[in-house]
Design an enzyme around this catalytic site. Structure first.
Site, mmCIF file in Angstrom:
data_model
loop_
_atom_site.group_PDB
_atom_site.id
_atom_site.type_symbol
_atom_site.label_atom_id
_atom_site.label_comp_id
_atom_site.label_asym_id
_atom_site.label_seq_id
_atom_site.Cartn_x
_atom_site.Cartn_y
_atom_site.Cartn_z
ATOM 1 N N ARG A 90 -39.683 36.208 0.906
ATOM 2 C CA ARG A 90 -39.532 36.984 -0.318
ATOM 3 C C ARG A 90 -39.309 38.441 0.051
ATOM 4 O O ARG A 90 -39.902 38.963 0.997
ATOM 5 C CB ARG A 90 -40.777 36.856 -1.216
ATOM 6 C CG ARG A 90 -40.898 35.534 -1.944
ATOM 7 C CD ARG A 90 -39.852 35.413 -3.046
ATOM 8 N NE ARG A 90 -40.062 34.266 -3.911
ATOM 9 C CZ ARG A 90 -39.491 33.072 -3.740
ATOM 10 N NH1 ARG A 90 -38.678 32.886 -2.709
ATOM 11 N NH2 ARG A 90 -39.719 32.094 -4.589
ATOM 12 N N GLU A 138 -34.132 42.899 -5.789
ATOM 13 C CA GLU A 138 -33.245 41.738 -5.764
ATOM 14 C C GLU A 138 -32.844 41.374 -7.188
ATOM 15 O O GLU A 138 -33.734 41.249 -8.042
ATOM 16 C CB GLU A 138 -33.944 40.548 -5.096
ATOM 17 C CG GLU A 138 -33.033 39.369 -4.853
ATOM 18 C CD GLU A 138 -33.719 38.230 -4.122
ATOM 19 O OE1 GLU A 138 -33.643 37.091 -4.618
ATOM 20 O OE2 GLU A 138 -34.344 38.477 -3.070
ATOM 21 N N HIS A 164 -29.852 35.383 -1.258
ATOM 22 C CA HIS A 164 -30.910 34.422 -1.593
ATOM 23 C C HIS A 164 -30.338 33.008 -1.727
ATOM 24 O O HIS A 164 -30.510 32.342 -2.758
ATOM 25 C CB HIS A 164 -31.630 34.830 -2.884
ATOM 26 C CG HIS A 164 -33.015 34.274 -2.977
ATOM 27 N ND1 HIS A 164 -34.029 34.908 -3.647
ATOM 28 C CD2 HIS A 164 -33.559 33.140 -2.481
ATOM 29 C CE1 HIS A 164 -35.141 34.194 -3.568
ATOM 30 N NE2 HIS A 164 -34.881 33.105 -2.862
#
Length: 313
Positions: A225, A253, A272
């Protein structure tokens, strides 16, 4: 048991797999909806969609009979604060260890073999013989922070490249170091791979002191993460050319256009998508179906997550 399942295309495989479960009634829903029908509100299990899994969080208050939220991701940070304490939160731990560990190896090899530079030369039509300083993964020492399915899969695959892996988890066990040992391990490894969930313990773990402890030329790989890494501290090390990085996740993000991280030297960034390969949704739903079988049998599913959002390791 009534299970709310997304009607979207990526979730069709879930219908096929859940149809094999006895005593399960699948009820389709629109993850973008704001109101549920009477039949949908009677569901006992909510499965967020494969893509954009956070979207149906607002529907929780309309599900009075809810017993479990079954995620299709290993990470639970987007849902943990929103799920009532009397509702099980279950993740899909282990489902994507294969594709994510493959991404890790691909990213490390891309940096060591200088593929980014070679492709730029190719785009310019330049035969770049001996113009890049390629390196080998053989003999490298890789520190893997997180000894769950992804971390252990990375460790196994590293052996094919004659690299050595050191695993770190919250607590020590055979072949795995405790998190408390991490500061003393950093200086002795060429690559650090992050494969831990985002929790209160891991948020901001990779700060300026963590990065400073890594040796010159080391590589940081974040497949976990974005908020685990302090972005400004990493960018500072990248601009100095002391460290390199491969990031599948960032903070913020999505990474906005013009963000300084885009232009830092020595970094490769993917949006991602480390888990995103053909068949990933089937992998996730296969694990979800296994967890539901345990729930149907009256057991707490193995992937049930504690209220601190920390999965078993």
């Amino acid at each position: 048991m009534r299970v709310l399942l997304s009607q979207e295309h990526d979730d069709q495989v879930g219908r096929q797999l859940l149809a094999d479960l006895d005593d399960v009634q699948v009820v389709l829903y629109n993850p973008a909806a704001t109101r549920l029908s009477a039949q949908q509100r009677s569901a006992h299990v909510l499965i967020p969609p494969y893509r954009g899994s956070h979207r149906p969080r607002g529907l929780l208050e309309q599900l009075p009979d809810l017993r479990a939220v079954q995620l299709l991701t290993a990470g639970t940070d987007e849902w943990q604060p929103h799920v009532p304490a009397d509702v099980l939160l279950v993740n899909a731990r282990g489902a994507v260890a294969g594709p994510v560990s493959e991404w890790v190896l691909a990213a490390v090899l891309t940096l060591y073999r200088q593929w980014s530079a070679l492709i730029r030369y190719q785009d310019a039509g330049v035969w770049a013989h001996r113009r890049v300083d390629a390196d080998t993964l053989a003999g490298k020492r890789v520190l893997i922070v997180g000894a769950g399915p992804i971390g252990t899969a990375v460790a196994r695959k590293l052996t094919a490249f004659d690299a050595t892996a050191t695993l770190v988890a919250r607590t020590a066990r055979a072949g795995v170091h405790a998190a408390a040992e991490l500061p003393g391990l950093l200086a002795h490894h060429d690559v650090v791979v992050l494969a831990v969930p985002l929790t209160t313990e891991t948020a901001g773990l990779v700060d300026a002191a963590f990065l400073a402890a890594m040796p010159d030329g080391a590589v940081l790989v974040n497949a976990a993460r974005g908020r685990i890494v302090h972005t400004d501290a990493l960018a500072a090390e990248l601009r100095r050319g002391r460290l390199r990085a491969a990031l599948d996740v960032t903070d913020p993000e999505p990474l906005p256009a013009g963000h300084p991280l885009w232009s830092c030297p020595g970094v490769i960034i993917s949006p991602h998508m480390a888990r995103t390969v053909p068949g990933t949704s089937r992998l996730c739903y296969t694990v979800a179906a296994d967890q539901l079988r345990q729930l149907l049998a009256g057991h707490v599913p193995p992937n049930a997550v504690g209220r601190d959002a920390t999965p078993p390791r």
